[in-house]
Design a protein around this motif. Structure first.
Motif, short mmCIF file in Angstrom:
data_model
loop_
_atom_site.label_atom_id
_atom_site.label_comp_id
_atom_site.label_asym_id
_atom_site.label_seq_id
_atom_site.Cartn_x
_atom_site.Cartn_y
_atom_site.Cartn_z
N CYS A 208 0.85 -1.18 0.00
CA CYS A 208 0.00 0.00 0.00
C CYS A 208 0.90 1.24 0.00
CB CYS A 208 -0.93 -0.01 1.21
SG CYS A 208 -2.16 1.31 1.12
N PRO A 209 1.31 1.68 -1.19
CA PRO A 209 2.23 2.82 -1.26
C PRO A 209 1.68 4.07 -0.57
CG PRO A 209 2.03 1.76 -3.41
CD PRO A 209 0.98 1.15 -2.53
N ASP A 210 0.38 4.32 -0.67
CA ASP A 210 -0.20 5.51 -0.02
C ASP A 210 -0.02 5.44 1.50
OD1 ASP A 210 -1.11 5.83 -2.58
OD2 ASP A 210 -3.07 6.59 -1.99
N ALA A 211 -0.25 4.26 2.07
CA ALA A 211 -0.13 4.11 3.53
C ALA A 211 1.29 4.42 3.97
CB ALA A 211 -0.53 2.70 3.95
N GLY A 212 2.26 3.86 3.24
CA GLY A 212 3.67 4.10 3.57
C GLY A 212 4.00 5.59 3.47
N GLY A 213 3.50 6.23 2.43
CA GLY A 213 3.79 7.66 2.22
C GLY A 213 3.20 8.51 3.33
N ILE A 214 1.97 8.21 3.71
CA ILE A 214 1.31 8.99 4.78
C ILE A 214 2.04 8.78 6.11
CG2 ILE A 214 -0.82 9.10 6.17
CD1 ILE A 214 -2.35 8.59 3.48
N MET A 215 2.40 7.53 6.37
CA MET A 215 3.09 7.23 7.63
C MET A 215 4.45 7.94 7.68
SD MET A 215 2.22 5.59 10.24
CE MET A 215 2.98 5.22 11.79
N TYR A 216 5.13 7.97 6.55
CA TYR A 216 6.44 8.62 6.47
C TYR A 216 6.30 10.12 6.79
CZ TYR A 216 11.06 9.82 4.72
OH TYR A 216 12.35 10.28 4.62
N GLU A 217 5.34 10.77 6.14
CA GLU A 217 5.12 12.21 6.35
C GLU A 217 4.77 12.51 7.81
OE1 GLU A 217 5.29 14.92 4.34
OE2 GLU A 217 6.29 13.47 3.03
N LEU A 265 -14.48 -0.65 -0.29
CA LEU A 265 -13.37 -1.56 -0.59
C LEU A 265 -12.30 -1.38 0.49
CD1 LEU A 265 -12.77 -1.29 -4.45
CD2 LEU A 265 -14.06 -2.99 -3.18
N THR A 266 -11.85 -2.49 1.05
CA THR A 266 -10.80 -2.41 2.06
C THR A 266 -9.75 -3.49 1.81
OG1 THR A 266 -11.90 -3.96 3.56
CG2 THR A 266 -12.38 -1.62 3.88
N ALA A 267 -8.57 -3.27 2.39
CA ALA A 267 -7.52 -4.29 2.37
C ALA A 267 -6.84 -4.26 3.73
CB ALA A 267 -6.52 -4.01 1.27
N HIS A 268 -6.28 -5.41 4.13
CA HIS A 268 -5.64 -5.46 5.45
C HIS A 268 -4.42 -4.54 5.50
CE1 HIS A 268 -7.43 -9.47 7.02
NE2 HIS A 268 -8.33 -8.68 6.47
N VAL A 269 -4.20 -4.01 6.69
CA VAL A 269 -3.11 -3.05 6.90
C VAL A 269 -1.83 -3.80 7.32
CG1 VAL A 269 -2.38 -1.14 8.40
CG2 VAL A 269 -4.71 -1.20 7.49
N ASN A 270 -0.72 -3.39 6.73
CA ASN A 270 0.57 -3.99 7.07
C ASN A 270 1.19 -3.20 8.24
OD1 ASN A 270 3.22 -4.84 7.20
ND2 ASN A 270 3.49 -4.95 4.98
N PHE A 271 0.89 -3.67 9.46
CA PHE A 271 1.34 -2.95 10.66
C PHE A 271 2.86 -2.95 10.79
CE2 PHE A 271 -3.09 -3.33 12.02
CZ PHE A 271 -3.27 -2.08 12.59
N LEU A 272 3.49 -4.02 10.35
CA LEU A 272 4.95 -4.08 10.47
C LEU A 272 5.59 -2.96 9.65
CD1 LEU A 272 7.46 -5.61 11.52
CD2 LEU A 272 7.47 -6.83 9.35
N GLU A 273 5.05 -2.76 8.44
CA GLU A 273 5.61 -1.71 7.59
C GLU A 273 5.39 -0.33 8.22
OE1 GLU A 273 5.75 -1.40 2.99
OE2 GLU A 273 3.84 -0.59 3.63
N LEU A 274 4.18 -0.08 8.72
CA LEU A 274 3.90 1.22 9.35
C LEU A 274 4.84 1.46 10.54
CD1 LEU A 274 -0.02 1.42 9.35
CD2 LEU A 274 1.59 2.26 7.63
N ALA A 275 5.01 0.41 11.35
CA ALA A 275 5.87 0.53 12.54
C ALA A 275 7.32 0.79 12.13
CB ALA A 275 5.77 -0.74 13.38
N ASN A 276 7.77 0.08 11.09
CA ASN A 276 9.17 0.25 10.68
C ASN A 276 9.43 1.65 10.12
OD1 ASN A 276 10.10 -2.17 11.58
ND2 ASN A 276 9.80 -3.23 9.63
N ILE A 277 8.46 2.20 9.42
CA ILE A 277 8.64 3.56 8.89
C ILE A 277 8.78 4.54 10.06
CG2 ILE A 277 7.47 5.44 7.64
CD1 ILE A 277 6.27 3.20 5.81
N ALA A 278 7.90 4.40 11.06
CA ALA A 278 7.97 5.29 12.23
C ALA A 278 9.31 5.14 12.95
CB ALA A 278 6.82 4.97 13.18
#
Ligand code: SAH
Length: 358
Positions: A208-217, A265-278
């Motif tokens: 989910c490139p958008d999720a990664g981008g938002i988390m990064y910002e 429409l939904t898809a599961h969230v990759n929590f590991l990726e969000l946590a690693n970005i933070a």
């Protein structure tokens, strides 16, 4: 609504006819923008029900969680309550009311793409401001950010393993003039982590490139301005393979590629990726923990008992709501809670030491 009267379906069909297949990501982005653009889709009468719509206790405990950080931090002066995708504004109303009771009155700022939902949210929350992009978020104070069932609505890119290698999953029109997902023509092996590359086909890898981008910002903002962010959603804590894209209409599953814009429409969230970005951005990571555990450790049982004492006629309803939010066979087990926070703010409540592997 049939696809003949579905304007988005007609538009996407024309786009595919003239320009070739579109990605699942593009399809999901357009479908959800149209879906939430329709307005109030939530609650028992709508398509799906979220935790704050089940009970006021959810938003109250989120408010308590934030107020606790603020109090232990020494009450920083100018602070903002930022919510991503606030839906009906119910969570914000319950959280802000609770924070006020502790003397904490952060200015509310919402990030919401749907114009119709913005109007609904303004009616509910006096003085709320809207940030049309993350760049517009205030810069002059700590941010207290909440995202409940927001990340799951962001479009995923799907990669599918074929006998010829990994391909992006794209949408075409089949013989019956319906939308169908098929492997695209370009090799995409480079986007799949090495551990998964040699998997037997057909398997699907989602990002989910958008999720990664938002988390990064947002993590960058939290590192500079201070504050905390709470993410509540369904998802996974370890990376895996599988198609998690789903459509929900009137509390039932539907075909995600039929009638775009008419169901969630939904898809599961990759929590590991969000946590690693933070973590890369220098933040403290807490969780993820199951929603039920988090709510229990914040005192949902005491809150249920208090509310039941003041309204005995509602006791059964309150117990049922508590069960739905907390039980491991219900949302309590399905949903996870992740917090990321600046290191100078106090460690947040409700989390056992992080179980994530980095
Ligand atoms: N948080 C709410 C609603 C969750 S539904 C609740 O718990 O009840 C998802 C919300 O995110 C909706 O308000 C939707 O309009 C919003 N949304 C979805 N994609 C978005 C995007 N890319 N940018 C901003 N808001 C978005």
């Amino acid at each position: 609504m049939s696809s003949e009267t579905n304007h988005l379906a007609a538009q996407l069909a024309r786009q595919i006819e003239s320009g070739g297949p579109i990605s699942v990501q593009e399809f999901m982005r357009a479908a959800n923008a149209a879906y939430y653009g329709r307005g109030d889709v939530f609650g028992a009468q709508g398509d799906f029900i979220t935790a704050p719509e089940i009970s006021q206790m959810f938003g109250e405990l989120v408010g308590l969680w934030l107020a606790d950080i603020w109090l232990r931090w020494g009450k920083p002066g100018r602070a903002y309550y930022v919510e991503l995708g606030p839906g009906r504004g119910t969570l914000a109303a319950d959280a802000l009311r609770t924070m006020r009771a502790f003397g904490f009155e952060p200015s509310p700022v919402f990030v919401e793409q749907s114009v119709v939902l913005r109007a609904l949210q303004s009616e509910k929350i006096a003085g709320v401001e809207f940030a049309s992009s993350l760049d517009d978020l205030p810069e002059d104070g700590p941010l207290f950010i909440i995202a409940n069932e927001f990340f799951d609505a962001l479009p995923v890119q799907q990669l599918v393993c074929t006998h010829a290698g990994w391909r992006e999953r794209v949408i075409i029109r089949d013989q019956g003039e319906r939308f169908a997902a098929v492997p695209g023509s370009q090799p995409m092996d480079h986007l799949v982590p090495p551990d998964f590359r040699n998997t037997p086909s057909p398997r699907i890898y989602e990002t989910c490139p958008d999720a990664g981008g938002i988390m990064y910002e947002l993590s960058g903002r939290l590192a500079v301005q201070g504050g905390a962010m709470l993410v509540v959603d369904y998802g996974y804590s370890l990376p895996g393979l599988g198609d998690t894209l789903q459509a929900v209409k009137r509390h039932k599953f539907a075909d995600p590629f039929e009638n775009p814009g008419q169901h969630d429409l939904t898809a599961h969230v990759n929590f590991l990726e969000l946590a690693n970005i933070a973590r890369i951005r220098g933040l403290r990571v807490s969780g993820p923990v199951p929603q039920g555990e988090w709510l229990v450790s914040l005192g949902i049982d005491a809150r249920t008992a208090t509310l039941a004492r003041s309204a005995p006629a509602r006791e059964e309803e309150l117990r049922a709501a508590r069960h739905r939010l907390v039980d491991s066979s219900e949302m309590g087990g399905l949903f996870k809670v992740l917090a990321v926070s600046s290191t100078e703010s106090p460690p947040p409540e409700g989390f056992a030491p992080s179980k994530l592997v980095s």
